[in-house]
Every structure is written in C-alpha cells, then in structure tokens.
Write a protein that holds these residues in place. Structure first.
Motif, PDB file in Angstrom:
ATOM      1  N   UNK A  76       0.808  -1.230   0.000  1.00 40.71           N
ATOM      2  CA  UNK A  76       0.000   0.000   0.000  1.00 40.71           C
ATOM      3  C   UNK A  76       0.838   1.275   0.000  1.00 40.71           C
ATOM      4  N   UNK A  77       2.147   1.133  -0.115  1.00 35.17           N
ATOM      5  CA  UNK A  77       3.029   2.308  -0.084  1.00 35.17           C
ATOM      6  C   UNK A  77       2.826   3.140  -1.354  1.00 35.17           C
ATOM      7  N   UNK A  78       2.364   4.382  -1.227  1.00 33.26           N
ATOM      8  CA  UNK A  78       2.103   5.193  -2.415  1.00 33.26           C
ATOM      9  C   UNK A  78       3.371   5.604  -3.151  1.00 33.26           C
ATOM     10  N   UNK A  79       4.512   5.620  -2.433  1.00 35.37           N
ATOM     11  CA  UNK A  79       5.783   5.950  -3.082  1.00 35.37           C
ATOM     12  C   UNK A  79       6.171   4.829  -4.038  1.00 35.37           C
ATOM     13  N   UNK A  80       6.061   3.597  -3.580  1.00 31.73           N
ATOM     14  CA  UNK A  80       6.370   2.438  -4.425  1.00 31.73           C
ATOM     15  C   UNK A  80       5.401   2.371  -5.603  1.00 31.73           C
ATOM     16  N   UNK A  81       4.135   2.643  -5.332  1.00 34.82           N
ATOM     17  CA  UNK A  81       3.126   2.595  -6.392  1.00 34.82           C
ATOM     18  C   UNK A  81       3.459   3.568  -7.514  1.00 34.82           C
ATOM     19  N   UNK A  82       3.867   4.773  -7.152  1.00 36.96           N
ATOM     20  CA  UNK A  82       4.205   5.759  -8.182  1.00 36.96           C
ATOM     21  C   UNK A  82       5.508   5.400  -8.884  1.00 36.96           C
ATOM     22  N   UNK A  83       6.456   4.816  -8.128  1.00 42.09           N
ATOM     23  CA  UNK A  83       7.748   4.442  -8.710  1.00 42.09           C
ATOM     24  C   UNK A  83       7.593   3.401  -9.815  1.00 42.09           C
ATOM     25  N   UNK A  84       6.527   2.616  -9.765  1.00 41.80           N
ATOM     26  CA  UNK A  84       6.301   1.588 -10.786  1.00 41.80           C
ATOM     27  C   UNK A  84       6.099   2.203 -12.173  1.00 41.80           C
ATOM     28  N   UNK A  85       5.540   3.398 -12.216  1.00 40.50           N
ATOM     29  CA  UNK A  85       5.206   4.004 -13.515  1.00 40.50           C
ATOM     30  C   UNK A  85       5.988   5.285 -13.806  1.00 40.50           C
ATOM     31  N   UNK A  86       6.640   5.852 -12.809  1.00 40.16           N
ATOM     32  CA  UNK A  86       7.356   7.121 -13.008  1.00 40.16           C
ATOM     33  C   UNK A  86       8.649   6.905 -13.788  1.00 40.16           C
ATOM     34  N   UNK A  87       9.004   7.877 -14.587  1.00 37.60           N
ATOM     35  CA  UNK A  87      10.263   7.819 -15.331  1.00 37.60           C
ATOM     36  C   UNK A  87      11.272   8.823 -14.786  1.00 37.60           C
ATOM     37  N   UNK A  88      10.795   9.754 -13.992  1.00 45.76           N
ATOM     38  CA  UNK A  88      11.656  10.788 -13.417  1.00 45.76           C
ATOM     39  C   UNK A  88      11.541  10.759 -11.894  1.00 45.76           C
ATOM     40  N   UNK A  89      12.580  11.229 -11.188  1.00 42.99           N
ATOM     41  CA  UNK A  89      12.496  11.319  -9.723  1.00 42.99           C
ATOM     42  C   UNK A  89      11.340  12.217  -9.305  1.00 42.99           C
ATOM     43  N   UNK A  90      10.780  11.927  -8.133  1.00 39.81           N
ATOM     44  CA  UNK A  90       9.674  12.735  -7.622  1.00 39.81           C
ATOM     45  C   UNK A  90       9.789  12.865  -6.112  1.00 39.81           C
ATOM     46  N   UNK A  91       9.191  13.924  -5.576  1.00 35.10           N
ATOM     47  CA  UNK A  91       9.219  14.169  -4.140  1.00 35.10           C
ATOM     48  C   UNK A  91       8.056  13.459  -3.468  1.00 35.10           C
ATOM     49  N   UNK A  92       8.296  12.992  -2.242  1.00 34.37           N
ATOM     50  CA  UNK A  92       7.213  12.360  -1.480  1.00 34.37           C
ATOM     51  C   UNK A  92       6.041  13.318  -1.307  1.00 34.37           C
ATOM     52  N   UNK A  93       6.371  14.586  -1.097  1.00 36.01           N
ATOM     53  CA  UNK A  93       5.319  15.568  -0.824  1.00 36.01           C
ATOM     54  C   UNK A  93       4.334  15.671  -1.981  1.00 36.01           C
ATOM     55  N   UNK A  94       4.794  15.438  -3.216  1.00 34.08           N
ATOM     56  CA  UNK A  94       3.894  15.493  -4.365  1.00 34.08           C
ATOM     57  C   UNK A  94       2.898  14.344  -4.318  1.00 34.08           C
ATOM     58  N   UNK A  95       3.311  13.215  -3.724  1.00 40.52           N
ATOM     59  CA  UNK A  95       2.420  12.064  -3.580  1.00 40.52           C
ATOM     60  C   UNK A  95       1.453  12.295  -2.420  1.00 40.52           C
ATOM     61  N   UNK A  96       1.979  12.844  -1.334  1.00 44.32           N
ATOM     62  CA  UNK A  96       1.166  13.062  -0.132  1.00 44.32           C
ATOM     63  C   UNK A  96       0.012  14.019  -0.380  1.00 44.32           C
ATOM     64  N   UNK A  97       0.148  14.883  -1.376  1.00 46.27           N
ATOM     65  CA  UNK A  97      -0.909  15.862  -1.670  1.00 46.27           C
ATOM     66  C   UNK A  97      -2.074  15.261  -2.447  1.00 46.27           C
ATOM     67  N   UNK A  98      -1.915  14.044  -2.908  1.00 51.23           N
ATOM     68  CA  UNK A  98      -2.968  13.394  -3.684  1.00 51.23           C
ATOM     69  C   UNK A  98      -4.174  13.103  -2.783  1.00 51.23           C
ATOM     70  N   UNK A  99      -5.303  13.709  -3.079  1.00 47.64           N
ATOM     71  CA  UNK A  99      -6.494  13.548  -2.245  1.00 47.64           C
ATOM     72  C   UNK A  99      -7.149  12.179  -2.403  1.00 47.64           C
ATOM     73  N   UNK A 100      -6.689  11.417  -3.388  1.00 50.59           N
ATOM     74  CA  UNK A 100      -7.272  10.094  -3.622  1.00 50.59           C
ATOM     75  C   UNK A 100      -6.500   8.974  -2.924  1.00 50.59           C
TER      76      UNK A 100
END
Length: 239
Positions: A76-100
């Motif tokens: 259920x880790x949203x960081x891992x979930x995004x890493x599966x499809x992301x091609x560029x580095x991203x900040x945790x805070x950008x994931x934490x802001x997701x209201x879904x």
C-alpha cells in the motif's frame, strides 16, 4: 561543494568498491550532503510480492524497516506505487498531496514521519529485461532544484547498476551463498514446479519450500521467484 561535484565524486568513489557495504556507506554520506537522514536502494517487487527480498541496500532505521516488512507496507506504499510508472524522480510531498490516497497509504506516510522521514525523493531506476528499481532518500523538508534532482537520478542509476554488478560477481565467486536446500528448491522452481510440488518432492512443508525460495531470492538480490530463477541461470547456478 555543489551537487554535481558531490555526485561525480560519488560515482568515482564507488568504482573501486568491492562489496555492497562500501556503496552503502557512500550513499549514506551523499544523502547527508543533501540533508537526508535515511535511504533505501531496492528492486520494485511485483504486485503482491514481499519487499524483503527486494532490498539491496538499506539506510533505514532498523525499527522502521522491521515494521515495514512485518506489516507488508509495500502493498500500500504510495511511493512504491508511483515508482512503478514514473520515469523521473519525484518528491514524497507530491504524492502526499494526492487527495485520492487510500487510508492505508496515508497511514504509511504518517508513520514514516514518526521515524524522521517527513519528506524525501524517490528515484526510479529502469534496466535491462524490464528491471525496475528505486533509490529512496528520506529526511526533513526537502528543497531540491531541478539540477539537484537530475544529479540524484544519475546517482540512483549508477548505484543500482554497481550493486547489481557486485551481487553478480559475489554470487559467481561464492556459490555457497545459497545453501544446498535453497539451490535445490530454486532448481525445481526453474523446472516449473509450484511450492506445493516442491514440498512433495523434497518431503518438506509448503511453508518451508516458500521460505527457502524467499531466502534464495534475497541472497540473489532478486525481486521475486521468477527473477531469482533468472539470476540463477545468469550466474550459472542452474544449468
């Protein structure tokens, strides 16, 4: 020292490392230079697979790592979930802001803060044969510009390749890394046998067969059973 210089020095320093522990020390030092207090270099496991065998290097606090593994947070880790499809580095805070985000995902991010990881950056790593990995740095508030993020992207790719190279060299030199039983289970898995079938062949429980296969995968730095079998063939452990 600017970020690019730090990254180039990191790349140069790990070229001569002979063991993953040396790379781990360098990653910790580099992370600290960017203000991070923790890191984790890992393969991204397939959906539903355990994270235990995926970790290549860990700079996480031991209590957090144990909690993360025991509770199977990778599912259920949203960081891992995004890493599966992301091609560029991203900040945790950008994931934490997701209201879904699910309640389970929010809980993981909340608990990470209890261990000093308020924010961080995740560097997705892509390799041959559809390999997916990631380098995660965590710490206090993150303030990185685009140049620094690009530098960490380079570091993540290079560190991942180096550790996988070292793991392969070590496995080739030391076949006793896998116990006879681990190797036996891996060979039967390569032959297409299920855990239950392996348990019947070797007269052990299915749980024990799973345990041997998970241990073999961990030692081979494989993300799952299929990956472990592939690594077994690659290093000549399975013929």
């Amino acid at each position: 020292m600017n970020s690019l210089t730090a990254a180039l020095e990191f790349v140069e320093s790990i070229n001569n490392e002979k063991a993953p522990d040396g790379v781990s020390k360098r990653l910790a030092e580099l992370g600290q230079s960017f203000g991070f207090t923790s890191f984790c270099l890992a393969a991204i496991p397939e959906a539903g697979a355990s994270f235990d065998g995926s970790i290549m290097l860990s700079g996480w606090r031991s209590e957090w790592q144990q909690r993360y593994l025991d509770r199977d947070y990778v599912q259920n880790d949203p960081i891992v979930a995004k890493a599966r499809t992301a091609s560029r580095p991203f900040l945790w805070s950008s994931v934490a802001r997701d209201r879904n985000l699910s309640a389970a995902a929010q809980q993981i991010l909340s608990e990470a803060r209890d261990y000093g990881m308020y924010d961080g950056v995740c560097v997705p790593v892509r390799g041959l044969q559809n390999y997916q990995g990631m380098l995660i740095f965590g710490g206090a508030e993150v303030r990185l510009n685009e140049r620094e993020i690009s530098v960490l992207h380079l570091v993540g790719i290079y560190a991942s390749n180096k550790v996988r190279e070292l793991a392969g060299a070590n496995t080739t030199r030391s076949r006793h890394r896998l116990t006879p039983r681990e190797l036996e289970c891996l060979k039967w898995a390569a032959a297409g046998k299920t855990s239950w079938e392996i348990s019947q062949i070797l007269n052990i429980s299915q749980h024990t067969a799973d345990w041997y296969l998970a241990s073999a995968a961990r030692k081979l730095h494989a993300s799952n059973r299929t990956h472990a079998v592939a690594e077994g063939f690659r290093f000549g452990l399975i013929r």
